[in-house]
Design a protein around this motif. Sequence first.
Motif, short mmCIF file in Angstrom:
data_model
loop_
_atom_site.label_atom_id
_atom_site.label_comp_id
_atom_site.label_asym_id
_atom_site.label_seq_id
_atom_site.Cartn_x
_atom_site.Cartn_y
_atom_site.Cartn_z
N LEU A 280 6.40 15.43 -51.74
CA LEU A 280 6.30 16.84 -52.10
C LEU A 280 5.44 17.58 -51.08
CD1 LEU A 280 5.59 16.35 -55.92
CD2 LEU A 280 7.79 16.39 -54.73
N ILE A 281 6.02 18.62 -50.48
CA ILE A 281 5.37 19.34 -49.39
C ILE A 281 5.36 20.83 -49.69
CG2 ILE A 281 5.48 19.86 -46.91
CD1 ILE A 281 6.89 17.15 -46.55
N VAL A 282 4.22 21.47 -49.39
CA VAL A 282 4.10 22.91 -49.57
C VAL A 282 4.68 23.61 -48.34
CG1 VAL A 282 2.54 24.83 -50.08
CG2 VAL A 282 1.96 22.51 -50.83
N ALA A 283 5.62 24.52 -48.56
CA ALA A 283 6.25 25.23 -47.44
C ALA A 283 5.27 26.21 -46.81
CB ALA A 283 7.47 26.00 -47.94
N PRO A 284 5.37 26.42 -45.50
CA PRO A 284 4.54 27.45 -44.85
C PRO A 284 5.04 28.83 -45.26
CG PRO A 284 6.11 26.52 -43.29
CD PRO A 284 6.24 25.71 -44.54
N MET A 285 4.11 29.69 -45.72
CA MET A 285 4.46 31.05 -46.13
C MET A 285 3.39 32.00 -45.62
SD MET A 285 5.72 30.42 -50.08
CE MET A 285 4.38 29.28 -50.47
N ALA A 286 3.80 32.95 -44.77
CA ALA A 286 2.85 33.91 -44.21
C ALA A 286 2.21 34.72 -45.32
CB ALA A 286 3.56 34.85 -43.23
N GLY A 287 0.89 34.83 -45.27
CA GLY A 287 0.18 35.59 -46.28
C GLY A 287 -0.03 34.84 -47.58
N VAL A 288 0.39 33.57 -47.63
CA VAL A 288 0.26 32.80 -48.87
C VAL A 288 -0.43 31.47 -48.64
CG1 VAL A 288 1.48 31.76 -50.82
CG2 VAL A 288 2.36 33.87 -49.79
N THR A 289 0.10 30.65 -47.72
CA THR A 289 -0.42 29.29 -47.57
C THR A 289 -1.65 29.27 -46.65
OG1 THR A 289 1.31 28.89 -45.91
CG2 THR A 289 1.69 28.05 -48.12
N ASP A 290 -2.65 30.03 -47.06
CA ASP A 290 -3.93 29.96 -46.37
C ASP A 290 -4.66 28.69 -46.82
OD1 ASP A 290 -4.71 30.63 -48.95
OD2 ASP A 290 -5.19 32.70 -48.45
N ARG A 291 -5.84 28.46 -46.25
CA ARG A 291 -6.56 27.22 -46.58
C ARG A 291 -6.85 27.08 -48.08
NH1 ARG A 291 -12.36 26.60 -44.17
NH2 ARG A 291 -12.92 27.46 -46.21
N PRO A 292 -7.33 28.14 -48.77
CA PRO A 292 -7.57 27.97 -50.21
C PRO A 292 -6.32 27.55 -50.98
CG PRO A 292 -8.71 29.92 -49.42
CD PRO A 292 -7.85 29.43 -48.29
N PHE A 293 -5.17 28.14 -50.66
CA PHE A 293 -3.94 27.80 -51.38
C PHE A 293 -3.48 26.39 -51.04
CE2 PHE A 293 0.69 27.88 -52.11
CZ PHE A 293 0.73 28.38 -53.40
N ARG A 294 -3.56 26.00 -49.78
CA ARG A 294 -3.14 24.66 -49.38
C ARG A 294 -4.00 23.60 -50.09
NH1 ARG A 294 -3.46 27.01 -44.21
NH2 ARG A 294 -5.16 25.62 -43.56
N MET A 295 -5.30 23.82 -50.12
CA MET A 295 -6.20 22.84 -50.72
C MET A 295 -5.95 22.74 -52.23
SD MET A 295 -9.68 23.51 -48.51
CE MET A 295 -10.64 22.23 -49.32
N LEU A 296 -5.65 23.87 -52.87
CA LEU A 296 -5.38 23.87 -54.30
C LEU A 296 -4.10 23.08 -54.59
CD1 LEU A 296 -5.95 24.80 -57.17
CD2 LEU A 296 -4.76 26.95 -56.64
N CYS A 297 -3.05 23.34 -53.82
CA CYS A 297 -1.79 22.63 -54.04
C CYS A 297 -1.94 21.14 -53.81
CB CYS A 297 -0.70 23.20 -53.13
SG CYS A 297 -0.16 24.87 -53.57
N LYS A 298 -2.70 20.77 -52.80
CA LYS A 298 -2.93 19.34 -52.55
C LYS A 298 -3.68 18.70 -53.71
CE LYS A 298 -2.93 19.55 -47.46
NZ LYS A 298 -3.75 19.40 -46.24
N SER A 299 -4.65 19.42 -54.27
CA SER A 299 -5.41 18.88 -55.39
C SER A 299 -4.55 18.72 -56.64
CB SER A 299 -6.61 19.77 -55.70
OG SER A 299 -6.22 20.99 -56.32
N ASP B 249 -8.50 27.71 -39.30
CA ASP B 249 -9.68 27.12 -39.95
C ASP B 249 -9.22 26.07 -40.96
OD1 ASP B 249 -11.95 26.47 -41.33
OD2 ASP B 249 -12.59 28.54 -41.72
N HIS B 250 -9.50 24.80 -40.68
CA HIS B 250 -9.07 23.71 -41.55
C HIS B 250 -10.28 22.98 -42.16
CE1 HIS B 250 -5.41 24.56 -39.38
NE2 HIS B 250 -5.96 24.18 -38.25
N SER B 251 -11.42 23.64 -42.21
CA SER B 251 -12.64 23.01 -42.67
C SER B 251 -12.48 22.41 -44.07
CB SER B 251 -13.79 24.03 -42.69
OG SER B 251 -13.95 24.64 -41.43
N GLY B 252 -12.75 21.13 -44.19
CA GLY B 252 -12.72 20.47 -45.48
C GLY B 252 -11.33 20.18 -46.02
#
Length: 354
Positions: free
Chosen positions: A12-31, A59-62
């Motif tokens: 299961l992979i989160v698609a890249p979406m401009a204005g959506v898949t920023d670091r907070p959203f990516r980290m939440l989906c992974k969690s 910025d990929h911190s953490g």
Amino acid sequence: MQIGPYQLKNRLIVAPMAGVTDRPFRMLCKSLGAGMAVSEMITSNKALWTTKKTLRRADHSGEVEPISVQIAGSDPAQMAEAARINVEQGAQIIDINMGCPAKKVCNVAAGSALLRDEALVARILDAVVKAVDVPVTLKTRTGWSPEHRNALRVAKMAEDCGIAALALHGRTREDMYRGDAEYDTIRAVKQAIRIPLIANGDIDTPAKARRVLDYTGADAIMIGRAAQGRPWIFREIQHYLDTGAELPAPEVGEIRQLLLGHLDELYQFYGEYSGCRIARKHIAWYTKGLSGSNEFRQQMYRLESTETQRQAVNEYFGRLADVSDRLIYVVEDENRMDHDRQAGVEGEACDHAS
């Protein structure tokens, strides 16, 4: 699912979406169960690399590994340099954007516009693969238009150039997001190549995920719009794939905590002004279809501080919890939803301008 040396925890992979898949959203989906998340696209235009927006996107911190960064452009040398720079900044996988249908991307001959020039596609793929020592993936569409589908040729080209995995959205550029995704094309591409194939398009329920995987033979699926306001879809899908049973809908209290946590991350990441405005579209997505959400959103859009916005969200979900432990959905007025969609666009525009 494996991409180069990286063994993903699931398919299961989160698609890249401009204005959506920023670091907070990516980290939440992974969690919440995603095995990988691809970043918003980063331009290959060197003149824009020092803008606040690009620096944020890099910025990929953490962030949980593997870190996949999407780059966009139309010049092979610039794309190669962008790949090298992003690897230096922490990217472990480079993803090439040849799927975005947005006019502002296609107007500069990037994104899915590249599908009109297969020779240029080959030069870009070759240049980027040779520029870095990390896996390079490609996200594309089935073609430029229904009359000019070339997914099979592009897929074979990608494999020959050393692309590690291919994500295929089952529509042409001309289709944008209209109509149904072409799973027949995805299936044909999977049968024609040896590299991993990721199916993308209209996968919005656990049962649909199972059907797409079975029908196309894809190695993984990519979820985009269905995760907006519903990041727990990844754990729902994984549970269904594992057991054949659907998880119960999350309780109101859990959604409140997830959203409040998401808001806190957005506020910290973007700051007071942009954080408040970017959060609006996420709040609209989380609350879409819930009881009393139309009135709540109209009030929420007028709030100008993160403190009052967070308080309003907390109180709204508190009222829902007083009625039921489970979310109650209702049919929403289309005119109001048009307003909400516009608010979401404004929120994204704020991100692009910051």
